[in-house]
Write an enzyme that holds these catalytic residues in place. Sequence first.
Site, PDB file in Angstrom:
ATOM      1  NE  ARG A 129      -2.882  -1.661  11.332  1.00 51.93           N
ATOM      2  CZ  ARG A 129      -3.628  -0.874  10.564  1.00 51.93           C
ATOM      3  NH1 ARG A 129      -4.917  -1.104  10.444  1.00 51.93           N
ATOM      4  NH2 ARG A 129      -3.089   0.132   9.913  1.00 51.93           N
ATOM      5  CD  GLU A 177      -9.355  -1.314  10.588  1.00 53.49           C
ATOM      6  OE1 GLU A 177      -9.537  -0.089  10.528  1.00 53.49           O
ATOM      7  OE2 GLU A 177      -9.266  -2.051   9.589  1.00 53.49           O
ATOM      8  NE  ARG A 218      -3.685  -2.479   1.848  1.00 51.08           N
ATOM      9  CZ  ARG A 218      -4.657  -2.889   2.659  1.00 51.08           C
ATOM     10  NH1 ARG A 218      -5.065  -2.086   3.629  1.00 51.08           N
ATOM     11  NH2 ARG A 218      -5.226  -4.053   2.476  1.00 51.08           N
ATOM     12  NE  ARG A 241      -1.645   4.295   8.960  1.00 56.32           N
ATOM     13  CZ  ARG A 241      -2.921   4.005   8.672  1.00 56.32           C
ATOM     14  NH1 ARG A 241      -3.246   3.648   7.447  1.00 56.32           N
ATOM     15  NH2 ARG A 241      -3.850   4.089   9.592  1.00 56.32           N
ATOM     16  CB  SER A 275     -12.136  -4.404   7.974  1.00 58.25           C
ATOM     17  OG  SER A 275     -13.045  -3.370   8.028  1.00 58.25           O
TER      18      SER A 275
END
Length: 426
Positions: free
Chosen positions: A390, A348, A261, A276, A351
């Site tokens: 993460r 988080e 990403r 991240r 998801s």
Amino acid sequence: MLDIRFIRENSDKVKNACKVKGFEDRVDEILKLDVRVRELKTITQNMTAEKNKITREIPNAADKSPLIAKSKQISDEIAADMAELAEKEALLNDLLHRVPQIPDVKAPIGPDDSANVEVRRIGKPKEFDFTPRAQWDLLDMNGWWMPEKIAQICGTRTYCLIGEAAELQLAIETYVIQKLISKGFRFIECPSITKPQTIFDAGHFMGADLSVMNNDVFMLTDTDRCLAGTAEIILNSLHSGEILPESALPIKYAGFSPCFRKEAGAAGRDTRGLARFHQFNKVEQYVFCTPEQSDEMHEHLLNNLCEVVEDLELPYRVIANSTGDMGFNKVKMNDVEAWVPSENAYKELGSCSSIGTFQARRTNTRYRENGTNEVKFCATLNNTGIAVPRALVPFLENHQNADGSVNIPKKLQALMGGRTKIGGKH
RNA sequence: GGAGACGUGGCAGAGCGGUCGAAUGCGCGCGACUCGAAAUCGUGUAUACGGGCAACCGUAUCAAGGGUUCGAAUCCCUUCGUCUCCGCCA
């Protein structure tokens, strides 16, 4: 994308979806174009039918030349309509790819994550009898990473794990993969290099112009390829163009891949620690099913992630994401967040998303219904299995001891060579 | 990177400018025969879009896109993909 017939018959619902999800409402434009496109189709198809009829008479005709002339004439006559049709269809197609998925009626309505609702909370934030350290301090004192060095070598937002932390990451990945396999998922290691169209077909981006992805996706210079941000993208296209028997559904995949990403929109955020990066590993749950099975599958996928978090012995909560927070292509979405002591907050981990038939329309993935033999679009769903590093953030912090060592939860110990803790002064 | 072969329905496989949405075989559905099954026989068996209340009609699709032609699965170009050989290489 949505079915044009659905948009025709439910324009109010579609308009409302644009509103609550925060996307531009171009429904009226679409409906107007749709009328014109169908007009043009009727005209050009009728003319073509006439031409085809003449063309079929030519081989047996005594005098061919008048028929040839007539056929040519019809071609000329419809040329302008054909050109307009092609142009209007392209325009319509682009607009259709800008209509968001209709959110679930039960989804909280709101403009962004401030409208998210906590669904449930499991476990209590741990009480420490010492001041708990932040993840980066634990990594530092155990020699489990070398952030400055790696940043120099590979650039910012890259990381490496060393020693026991690297073992731990692999163990967690393996644990989750094995768990999903035991629950009937087919394990699949996905490529990270892919075509832009494949990413587009997952429906995260709007319109028909693929260049909108350039801010988020790593393009590989001088090639027609890019780096996939998630295995979801590959899994989504795995049955493109196919008509599956209903008896084969649901199909459940556990995909594993490195994920890439750009994180262009997150400049300055989460720059410290393991939260991240440009590249990370993820186990992804992905399901093809009938629309009727979708809600049940959503619960299944959500529960799997919750189970993983519980096996990792982390306090967590489940969020119902609001319409404005769930994104373009989703029907409903539940974030799972784990407790991070150093931030005094839930963060988080994954998801869980129901996509309805939105992705399946882009990839043309369908099934033949039992009994009726009708061909229908599949529903798709995806959820994180585990995303590392993460997940190590709450893991390291929640399981730390005063000496900087980190306890290994029971379920993970076998994959860690039987060790009950790592690091510290032992 | 070099050389060649090739992409046709669920599968196999014909067709190489009109009669081809496509022979034939297999598979699958339905029916007959049978106590039942096998075998056999008959029959059916793509998808999308447009029009129609419907039966149905039309248009498009033989990897994808473009071109030639009155007419393309068939000829030409481009792209994508597969296979074989050589080279290189984890």
